[in-house]
Write an enzyme that holds these catalytic residues in place. Structure first.
Site, PDB file in Angstrom:
ATOM      1  NE  ARG A  53       5.270  -2.853   1.844  1.00 43.38           N
ATOM      2  CZ  ARG A  53       4.841  -2.007   0.910  1.00 43.38           C
ATOM      3  NH1 ARG A  53       4.239  -0.874   1.255  1.00 43.38           N
ATOM      4  NH2 ARG A  53       5.002  -2.305  -0.363  1.00 43.38           N
ATOM      5  CD  GLU A  99       4.750  -0.352  -7.115  1.00 43.27           C
ATOM      6  OE1 GLU A  99       5.471   0.652  -7.244  1.00 43.27           O
ATOM      7  OE2 GLU A  99       4.683  -1.027  -6.062  1.00 43.27           O
ATOM      8  CD1 TRP A 113      -1.124   4.110  -8.076  1.00 46.35           C
ATOM      9  CD2 TRP A 113       0.958   4.764  -7.581  1.00 46.35           C
ATOM     10  NE1 TRP A 113      -0.258   3.191  -8.627  1.00 46.35           N
ATOM     11  CE2 TRP A 113       1.029   3.558  -8.334  1.00 46.35           C
ATOM     12  CE3 TRP A 113       2.142   5.359  -7.156  1.00 46.35           C
ATOM     13  CZ2 TRP A 113       2.240   2.970  -8.670  1.00 46.35           C
ATOM     14  CZ3 TRP A 113       3.350   4.758  -7.496  1.00 46.35           C
ATOM     15  CH2 TRP A 113       3.390   3.585  -8.233  1.00 46.35           C
ATOM     16  CG  PHE A 126       1.888  12.425   3.600  1.00 47.86           C
ATOM     17  CD1 PHE A 126       2.038  13.332   2.563  1.00 47.86           C
ATOM     18  CD2 PHE A 126       0.695  12.434   4.308  1.00 47.86           C
ATOM     19  CE1 PHE A 126       1.028  14.232   2.227  1.00 47.86           C
ATOM     20  CE2 PHE A 126      -0.319  13.326   3.997  1.00 47.86           C
ATOM     21  CZ  PHE A 126      -0.156  14.223   2.958  1.00 47.86           C
ATOM     22  CD  GLU A 143       7.878   0.335   1.540  1.00 42.27           C
ATOM     23  OE1 GLU A 143       7.522  -0.145   0.460  1.00 42.27           O
ATOM     24  OE2 GLU A 143       7.399   1.397   2.007  1.00 42.27           O
TER      25      GLU A 143
END
Length: 762
Positions: free
Chosen positions: A170, A330, A396, A422, A473
């Site tokens: 990112r 995802e 996760w 985090f 991001e």
């Protein structure tokens, strides 16, 4: 009877105070060395040693690289001008001795510091870890003598996987920035660096056979600005382009190896592949309906599998470690239902749904990796449709995937939301840099236990360890990255290294604050610690008194009492700060704390409200020990709607009401009712030990608001209470969030906690 009960109360309180004092002294003995992670055994010696200029570091052939590392550290940070001498048998009079000794526990070491020398012994990484403990015992001011307190340490890690990730897709981070990240990991004995090299926003690793991956896929920000690629809508800015050449990756791998850090490369598939598809469109999942949409899914065809095998072949040639991470999270699998390639695959392989296509994809990649003597790691979605035979699961989405995999006898690394993420803010979201998800404090990280109670001892052995994750991001540069990851990564270091029964939140907090001298020495931008005592307060006192103390020398604070947040232009004062003002209704305390010259700062808020609390007109002699409770098993989310309902269970307790989570959609609502009995007029502090706070009312006045994370928005009731009893009511939702935690905590202001069984009555 009452006088006997009171005498028993006083004796028990004295025993409690003496026991607490003994425990505190024991903790203080260990904490004075402020080593993170906490060693298995540490004993204070007598005196200290001062490391002199031109100190000699004695090594043997096996420990010479660690000796050179220590030499560089001492020379660069303290200008010590130490020298390294290699011996077959290191002389006993050598000031610093690094000995290689055999141990059946990888990473184990012993260290003995006397008035004459420092001796560190271990095997493999053990000597290196001993050196890290030594570094933490050194003073952090460059101008003072390098005095090390005498002590004896015997230490070894609890888990073999002590991880930290870095997302460079990112926002790209340079080789030097990555090296510094690895350096600080190694200082705290973290040993697995998970390098997230590819994703939708960028491809960051040179692949010779497919040059467009970096010519195009590593320049997504550039193409987005030209209007040739989608707007990077998840990013805080336009992103940072860049990639690592193979020589740069080899350089980073060698750097990590010298610090006993293994690098786990991640090549994301079959989803999160937009950068690769932008470079090579034939990789993308085709839509037979002709619909136009973002393409982030790989087409499960032969071209894709050949492409990925070629890529992984070059990755494997670079990275010498056992594992390769292939993502798997995802994945927008419904895209496959419109893909001619995927539909044909489903018919040919008799796959019933898109999840089985995912399983087919992962298993095929696993087979290839096994042929190269590598093992596959994937996120917990790889469980869907059937888990690949040798796969290691990173859990996760919570613990469920990891628990399921361990029960199936698969290795697991625990990285669950929210504790190990985090990119979440570290305090109130309005006061912190922008992030994903609700706040995650260092206390929440530290309290996490990787080996779930749902696992048998045999199943728990499949938990390799835990890992902190950071997705970037919203993290545009290295200084921001350091702020987000530390000090939370220190909690990961201790929970994965130290014995479970050695965990101590208060001791860790003290040690953590002692690390900031090192952070300053390393020019590392860890988030500053909070001022203790900046809590939301309910009080019946006519004045608000508080002293603001801070653990970092030279820090200053700007504060206001009118609810407006100060900034860098407001007038600053040094700690400690005494506040003593009249209180008629409410006060909005706001603080802006700064430290060092590079604009390090944090903001905090506290709201102080004055209330009236009255003694109940009830005779204490007529009351019985314990507090009454009612349990309602329901699907109702609103406690108010249970008025008039019949409870499923009633009882009396002096502790947390014993309710177990159901595991289904049923909610265990608990109502409590009784009194707090005060034997001596004084100032008292009342709060809750629940991580997610209950609703507590004293004399029908709300003193603790429900549903707040106590580490994010801590609440206190500071009350002057006369002798007598005070009506106490409350409610909470019993679930895992407050399991085995303390419902009510009462102590004399500034003193020890009192036993609930002596002040809770009904």
């Amino acid at each position: 009877m009452y006088s006997r009960f009171l005498a028993m109360y006083n004796i028990s309180s004295l025993k409690y105070i003496l026991l607490s004092a003994a425990l505190f002294l024991s903790a203080a003995l260990k904490a004075q060395f402020h080593i993170i992670p906490q060693p298995v055994s540490i004993k204070a010696g007598s005196g200290s040693i001062v490391l002199a200029k031109n100190a000699v570091i004695g090594v043997n052939k096996e420990t010479e690289p660690v000796g050179r590392y220590l030499q560089d550290y001492l020379n660069q940070n303290y200008n010590l001008q130490a020298t390294v001498k290699v011996y077959e048998q290191i002389p006993a009079k050598t000031p610093i001795r690094l000995n290689n000794v055999w141990s059946n526990q990888e990473g184990a070491y012993t260290m003995h510091v006397s008035n004459a020398s420092v001796s560190i012994s271990g095997n493999g990484a053990g000597v290196f870890y001993g050196v890290q403990s030594l570094i933490q015992l050194l003073p952090t001011d460059k101008g003072v003598p390098l005095k090390v307190a005498a002590c004896t340490i015997a230490d070894q890690p609890r888990f073999g996987w002590r991880g930290l990730s870095l997302d460079v897709s990112r926002h790209f981070f340079t080789v030097d920035e990555v090296k510094k990240y690895i350096d600080v990991m190694a200082h705290y004995k973290l040993n697995t660096f998970h390098w997230h090299l590819t994703d939708d926003e960028g491809w960051r690793i040179q692949i010779d056979k497919y040059p467009k991956l970096t010519e195009v896929g590593a320049k997504i920000s550039y193409y987005a600005k030209r209007g040739e690629f989608r707007k990077l809508d998840n990013l805080i800015d336009d992103g940072r382009d860049g990639f690592y050449t193979k020589d740069e990756i080899r350089d980073v791998i060698k750097y990590a190896q010298d610090r006993f850090v293994t690098i786990l490369p991640e090549i994301e598939m079959p989803g999160h592949s937009e950068a690769a598809i932008f470079a090579y469109p034939q990789l993308g999942c085709q839509d037979s309906t002709g619909a136009k949409h973002r393409v982030r899914m790989l087409d499960p065809g032969e071209y894709t599998f050949k492409f990925m095998e070629d890529v992984l072949t070059e990755v494997i040639e670079l990275f010498p470690n056992q594992y390769v991470h292939i993502g798997g999270d995802e994945a927008e699998m419904v895209d496959w239902l419109k893909s001619p390639t995927a539909v044909s695959l489903m018919k040919r392989e008799h796959l019933k749904n898109e999840k089985e296509v995912q399983s087919y994809f992962i298993k095929r990649i696993e087979k290839f990796l096994l042929s190269k003597n590598k093992r596959l790691v994937g996120w917990d979605e790889i469980l869907q449709g059937g888990l690949a035979e040798s796969a290691t699961v990173m859990s996760w989405q919570g613990e469920a995937g990891g628990i399921a995999a361990a029960k199936m006898r698969h290795h697991v690394v625990m990285t669950p939301l929210p504790y190990m993420y985090f990119d979440a803010p570290q305090a109130n979201e309005d006061l912190e840099p922008i992030g994903w998800n609700p706040p995650v404090t260092w206390q929440m990280v530290y309290n996490y236990e990787p080996q779930s109670k749902e696992l048998t001892n045999a199943e728990a052995e499949y938990i390799l360890g835990a890992q902190g994750n950071i997705w970037n991001e919203k993290v545009p540069n290295a200084q921001h990255l350091q702020y987000m990851v530390y000090p939370r990564a220190l909690a990961v270091a201790e929970l994965t290294w130290s014995p479970k029964n050695e965990k101590n939140l208060d001791r860790f907090g003290w040690k953590m604050k002692n690390q900031y001298g090192l952070f300053k020495l390393w020019d590392f931008n860890a988030r500053l610690p909070d001022i203790d005592g900046i809590d939301d307060v309910v009080t019946n006192k006519s004045r608000f008194k508080v002293t603001l103390n801070y653990p970092l020398k030279g820090a200053k604070v700007r504060y206001s009492l009118n609810g407006k947040m100060p900034d860098a232009n407001s007038s600053a004062v040094a700690f400690p700060v005494k506040i003593n003002v009249p209180l008629k209704d409410s006060i909005g305390l706001r603080t802006f704390t700064t430290w060092t010259l590079n604009d390090q700062h944090i903001r905090q808020t506290a709201n102080v409200k004055r209330v009236t609390i009255r003694v109940a007109h009830v005779k204490a002699a007529n009351l019985k020990p314990g507090i009454a409770y009612e349990i309602f098993k329901t699907k109702e989310q609103q406690i108010a709607r249970l008025e008039g309902e019949k409870p499923a269970e009633t009882g009396v307790t002096s502790l947390v009401v014993p309710v177990k989570s159901t595991g289904d959609e049923t909610i265990n609502w608990v109502k409590i009712k009784g009194f707090i009995k005060i034997n001596k007029e004084a100032d008292y502090e009342l709060t809750s030990g629940f991580e997610v706070t209950p609703a507590l009312f004293l004399d029908a006045v709300p003193v603790i608001k429900p549903g707040l994370n106590t580490y994010v928005e801590h609440q206190n009731a500071l009350l002057h209470l006369k002798k007598g009893v005070y009506a106490l009511t409350g409610n909470y939702m019993a679930n895992k969030a407050n399991e085995n935690q303390t419902l009510i905590e009462l102590k004399v202001d500034g003193g020890e906690k009192l036993y609930p069984k002596f002040y809770l009555v009904h």
